[in-house]
Design a protein around this motif. Structure first.
Motif, PDB file in Angstrom:
ATOM      1  N   SER A  59      32.542  21.050  62.290  1.00 50.93           N
ATOM      2  CA  SER A  59      32.581  22.062  63.347  1.00 50.93           C
ATOM      3  C   SER A  59      33.958  22.722  63.365  1.00 50.93           C
ATOM      4  CB  SER A  59      32.313  21.420  64.712  1.00 50.93           C
ATOM      5  OG  SER A  59      33.408  20.587  65.081  1.00 50.93           O
ATOM      6  N   PHE A  60      34.049  23.826  64.056  1.00 49.95           N
ATOM      7  CA  PHE A  60      35.335  24.501  64.200  1.00 49.95           C
ATOM      8  C   PHE A  60      36.349  23.549  64.843  1.00 49.95           C
ATOM      9  CE2 PHE A  60      38.390  27.269  66.336  1.00 49.95           C
ATOM     10  CZ  PHE A  60      38.716  28.154  65.322  1.00 49.95           C
ATOM     11  N   GLU A  61      35.911  22.823  65.864  1.00 43.77           N
ATOM     12  CA  GLU A  61      36.792  21.863  66.540  1.00 43.77           C
ATOM     13  C   GLU A  61      37.245  20.759  65.579  1.00 43.77           C
ATOM     14  OE1 GLU A  61      35.110  19.079  69.472  1.00 43.77           O
ATOM     15  OE2 GLU A  61      36.725  19.754  70.804  1.00 43.77           O
ATOM     16  N   ASP A  62      36.320  20.266  64.742  1.00 44.34           N
ATOM     17  CA  ASP A  62      36.679  19.251  63.742  1.00 44.34           C
ATOM     18  C   ASP A  62      37.739  19.781  62.787  1.00 44.34           C
ATOM     19  OD1 ASP A  62      34.797  17.438  64.763  1.00 44.34           O
ATOM     20  OD2 ASP A  62      33.260  18.053  63.303  1.00 44.34           O
ATOM     21  N   ASP A  63      37.586  21.039  62.369  1.00 43.11           N
ATOM     22  CA  ASP A  63      38.568  21.626  61.456  1.00 43.11           C
ATOM     23  C   ASP A  63      39.930  21.747  62.142  1.00 43.11           C
ATOM     24  OD1 ASP A  63      39.183  22.618  58.847  1.00 43.11           O
ATOM     25  OD2 ASP A  63      39.182  24.658  59.649  1.00 43.11           O
ATOM     26  N   LEU A  64      39.930  22.126  63.396  1.00 45.67           N
ATOM     27  CA  LEU A  64      41.185  22.202  64.148  1.00 45.67           C
ATOM     28  C   LEU A  64      41.862  20.827  64.197  1.00 45.67           C
ATOM     29  CD1 LEU A  64      43.189  23.811  65.871  1.00 45.67           C
ATOM     30  CD2 LEU A  64      41.741  23.316  67.851  1.00 45.67           C
ATOM     31  N   ILE A  65      41.078  19.787  64.438  1.00 47.08           N
ATOM     32  CA  ILE A  65      41.618  18.420  64.461  1.00 47.08           C
ATOM     33  C   ILE A  65      42.169  18.056  63.083  1.00 47.08           C
ATOM     34  CG2 ILE A  65      40.982  15.981  64.672  1.00 47.08           C
ATOM     35  CD1 ILE A  65      38.956  16.968  66.878  1.00 47.08           C
ATOM     36  N   ASP A  66      41.418  18.372  62.015  1.00 47.55           N
ATOM     37  CA  ASP A  66      41.890  18.102  60.650  1.00 47.55           C
ATOM     38  C   ASP A  66      43.206  18.807  60.372  1.00 47.55           C
ATOM     39  OD1 ASP A  66      39.685  16.523  60.073  1.00 47.55           O
ATOM     40  OD2 ASP A  66      38.684  18.039  58.821  1.00 47.55           O
ATOM     41  N   LEU A  67      43.298  20.071  60.775  1.00 45.32           N
ATOM     42  CA  LEU A  67      44.528  20.822  60.528  1.00 45.32           C
ATOM     43  C   LEU A  67      45.692  20.246  61.321  1.00 45.32           C
ATOM     44  CD1 LEU A  67      42.643  22.684  58.992  1.00 45.32           C
ATOM     45  CD2 LEU A  67      43.834  24.609  60.007  1.00 45.32           C
ATOM     46  N   GLY A  68      45.422  19.781  62.535  1.00 41.26           N
ATOM     47  CA  GLY A  68      46.465  19.115  63.315  1.00 41.26           C
ATOM     48  C   GLY A  68      46.950  17.855  62.620  1.00 41.26           C
ATOM     49  N   TRP A  69      46.013  17.095  62.059  1.00 38.09           N
ATOM     50  CA  TRP A  69      46.367  15.883  61.320  1.00 38.09           C
ATOM     51  C   TRP A  69      47.201  16.233  60.089  1.00 38.09           C
ATOM     52  CZ3 TRP A  69      44.843  14.194  56.401  1.00 38.09           C
ATOM     53  CH2 TRP A  69      45.215  12.889  56.097  1.00 38.09           C
ATOM     54  N   HIS A  70      46.758  17.244  59.319  1.00 36.36           N
ATOM     55  CA  HIS A  70      47.527  17.669  58.139  1.00 36.36           C
ATOM     56  C   HIS A  70      48.933  18.118  58.533  1.00 36.36           C
ATOM     57  CE1 HIS A  70      44.459  17.268  55.131  1.00 36.36           C
ATOM     58  NE2 HIS A  70      43.639  18.140  55.719  1.00 36.36           N
ATOM     59  N   HIS A  71      49.019  18.870  59.615  1.00 36.88           N
ATOM     60  CA  HIS A  71      50.307  19.374  60.095  1.00 36.88           C
ATOM     61  C   HIS A  71      51.238  18.201  60.440  1.00 36.88           C
ATOM     62  CE1 HIS A  71      52.283  22.688  62.796  1.00 36.88           C
ATOM     63  NE2 HIS A  71      53.191  21.916  62.259  1.00 36.88           N
ATOM     64  N   LYS A  72      50.718  17.220  61.162  1.00 40.08           N
ATOM     65  CA  LYS A  72      51.508  16.043  61.551  1.00 40.08           C
ATOM     66  C   LYS A  72      51.931  15.237  60.322  1.00 40.08           C
ATOM     67  CE  LYS A  72      53.192  12.944  64.377  1.00 40.08           C
ATOM     68  NZ  LYS A  72      54.345  13.204  65.214  1.00 40.08           N
ATOM     69  N   GLU A  73      51.005  15.005  59.400  1.00 39.72           N
ATOM     70  CA  GLU A  73      51.321  14.255  58.180  1.00 39.72           C
ATOM     71  C   GLU A  73      52.428  14.952  57.388  1.00 39.72           C
ATOM     72  OE1 GLU A  73      49.600  11.240  56.544  1.00 39.72           O
ATOM     73  OE2 GLU A  73      49.644  11.023  58.722  1.00 39.72           O
ATOM     74  N   PHE A  74      52.396  16.266  57.344  1.00 39.56           N
ATOM     75  CA  PHE A  74      53.435  17.046  56.659  1.00 39.56           C
ATOM     76  C   PHE A  74      54.783  16.803  57.336  1.00 39.56           C
ATOM     77  CE2 PHE A  74      55.828  20.487  54.933  1.00 39.56           C
ATOM     78  CZ  PHE A  74      55.148  20.988  53.820  1.00 39.56           C
ATOM     79  N   LYS A  75      54.792  16.900  58.657  1.00 39.04           N
ATOM     80  CA  LYS A  75      56.041  16.732  59.410  1.00 39.04           C
ATOM     81  C   LYS A  75      56.663  15.349  59.217  1.00 39.04           C
ATOM     82  CE  LYS A  75      55.823  19.950  63.208  1.00 39.04           C
ATOM     83  NZ  LYS A  75      57.143  20.157  63.732  1.00 39.04           N
ATOM     84  N   VAL A  76      55.825  14.319  59.102  1.00 40.58           N
ATOM     85  CA  VAL A  76      56.353  12.960  58.937  1.00 40.58           C
ATOM     86  C   VAL A  76      56.435  12.559  57.460  1.00 40.58           C
ATOM     87  CG1 VAL A  76      55.684  12.235  61.251  1.00 40.58           C
ATOM     88  CG2 VAL A  76      54.127  11.809  59.327  1.00 40.58           C
ATOM     89  N   ARG A  77      56.138  13.494  56.556  1.00 39.02           N
ATOM     90  CA  ARG A  77      56.345  13.325  55.115  1.00 39.02           C
ATOM     91  C   ARG A  77      55.440  12.272  54.471  1.00 39.02           C
ATOM     92  NH1 ARG A  77      61.513  15.613  53.808  1.00 39.02           N
ATOM     93  NH2 ARG A  77      61.878  14.080  52.187  1.00 39.02           N
ATOM     94  N   ARG A  78      54.248  12.073  55.027  1.00 41.88           N
ATOM     95  CA  ARG A  78      53.297  11.113  54.446  1.00 41.88           C
ATOM     96  C   ARG A  78      52.326  11.771  53.480  1.00 41.88           C
ATOM     97  NH1 ARG A  78      52.660   7.708  59.756  1.00 41.88           N
ATOM     98  NH2 ARG A  78      51.342   9.431  60.343  1.00 41.88           N
ATOM     99  N   SER A  79      52.012  13.033  53.698  1.00 41.52           N
ATOM    100  CA  SER A  79      51.182  13.822  52.788  1.00 41.52           C
ATOM    101  C   SER A  79      51.482  15.290  53.079  1.00 41.52           C
ATOM    102  CB  SER A  79      49.693  13.513  52.979  1.00 41.52           C
ATOM    103  OG  SER A  79      49.245  13.921  54.245  1.00 41.52           O
ATOM    104  N   PHE A  80      51.063  16.136  52.141  1.00 42.80           N
ATOM    105  CA  PHE A  80      51.425  17.543  52.258  1.00 42.80           C
ATOM    106  C   PHE A  80      50.212  18.408  51.957  1.00 42.80           C
ATOM    107  CE2 PHE A  80      55.095  15.053  51.155  1.00 42.80           C
ATOM    108  CZ  PHE A  80      55.988  15.424  52.144  1.00 42.80           C
ATOM    109  N   ALA A  81      49.812  19.199  52.942  1.00 42.97           N
ATOM    110  CA  ALA A  81      48.695  20.131  52.774  1.00 42.97           C
ATOM    111  C   ALA A  81      49.252  21.546  52.853  1.00 42.97           C
ATOM    112  CB  ALA A  81      47.637  19.911  53.851  1.00 42.97           C
ATOM    113  N   TYR A  82      48.836  22.352  51.879  1.00 40.02           N
ATOM    114  CA  TYR A  82      49.266  23.745  51.810  1.00 40.02           C
ATOM    115  C   TYR A  82      48.041  24.642  51.843  1.00 40.02           C
ATOM    116  CZ  TYR A  82      53.891  22.159  50.332  1.00 40.02           C
ATOM    117  OH  TYR A  82      55.119  21.569  50.278  1.00 40.02           O
ATOM    118  N   THR A  83      48.163  25.756  52.541  1.00 42.68           N
ATOM    119  CA  THR A  83      47.136  26.770  52.477  1.00 42.68           C
ATOM    120  C   THR A  83      47.482  27.703  51.326  1.00 42.68           C
ATOM    121  OG1 THR A  83      45.873  28.400  53.734  1.00 42.68           O
ATOM    122  CG2 THR A  83      48.235  28.347  54.139  1.00 42.68           C
ATOM    123  N   VAL A  84      46.468  28.241  50.713  1.00 42.12           N
ATOM    124  CA  VAL A  84      46.623  29.230  49.650  1.00 42.12           C
ATOM    125  C   VAL A  84      46.213  30.557  50.275  1.00 42.12           C
ATOM    126  CG1 VAL A  84      45.938  29.919  47.328  1.00 42.12           C
ATOM    127  CG2 VAL A  84      46.001  27.474  47.945  1.00 42.12           C
TER     128      VAL A  84
END
Length: 159
Positions: A59-84
């Motif tokens: 769902s759109f809400e699920d994607d928002l949650i996923d993006l929040g998780w990716h954003h947080k993981e990036f900030k704490v340097r555990r994984s890195f998600a990039y948009t193209v």
């Protein structure tokens, strides 16, 4: 908390190519990201098929949650998600994920995908990602499940 990269490593925030721009995936990208994901369901399932049926039922809400998780993981340097992104920022062309791994002999896993409306970008994106990780990142060996490693090989390398 284990970091994917050393504390003194400066994580790249942008990579420009003639065809697209890579930058961190943020929660504010949700509308364009959701469009790219939902118009590429079959393609994404073929890339990640051994791991999940994602994005089936997303769902759109699920994607928002996923993006929040990716954003947080990036900030704490555990994984890195990039948009193209397209240069004019009008369309999300795909994503890149750089993740920790439990595969013997590798210190990271990387995935990338180009939206189904732009299949001609898949190989250039993959080549750019491989080159970028070799030259600008601190990894000795990166696994590309589903590309350079079959899913059976991935299973056999899990520690």
């Amino acid at each position: 908390m284990k970091h994917l990269v050393p504390p003194d490593f400066v994580v790249p925030l942008r990579l420009e190519t003639p065809d697209f721009v890579l930058r961190p995936l943020l929660i504010t990208d949700v509308v364009k990201d959701y469009d790219a994901v939902m118009t590429s369901v079959a393609q994404l399932q073929s890339i990640f098929s051994r791991q999940t049926r994602w994005p089936e039922g997303l769902s759109f809400e699920d994607d928002l949650i996923d993006l929040g998780w990716h954003h947080k993981e990036f900030k704490v340097r555990r994984s890195f998600a990039y948009t193209v992104m397209s240069y004019d920022k009008s369309i999300c062309l795909g994503c890149v994920y750089i993740n920790p791994t439990d595969l013997t002999g590798y210190d990271a896993e990387a995935f990338c995908w180009a939206r189904s409306s732009h299949p001609h970008l898949d190989q250039p994106l993959y080549q750019v990602l491989k080159s970028w990780l070799q030259t600008d990142w601190p990894f000795a060996a990166v696994a590309y499940p589903g590309r350079t490693l079959t899913w059976d090989e991935v299973e056999s390398l899990k520690s």
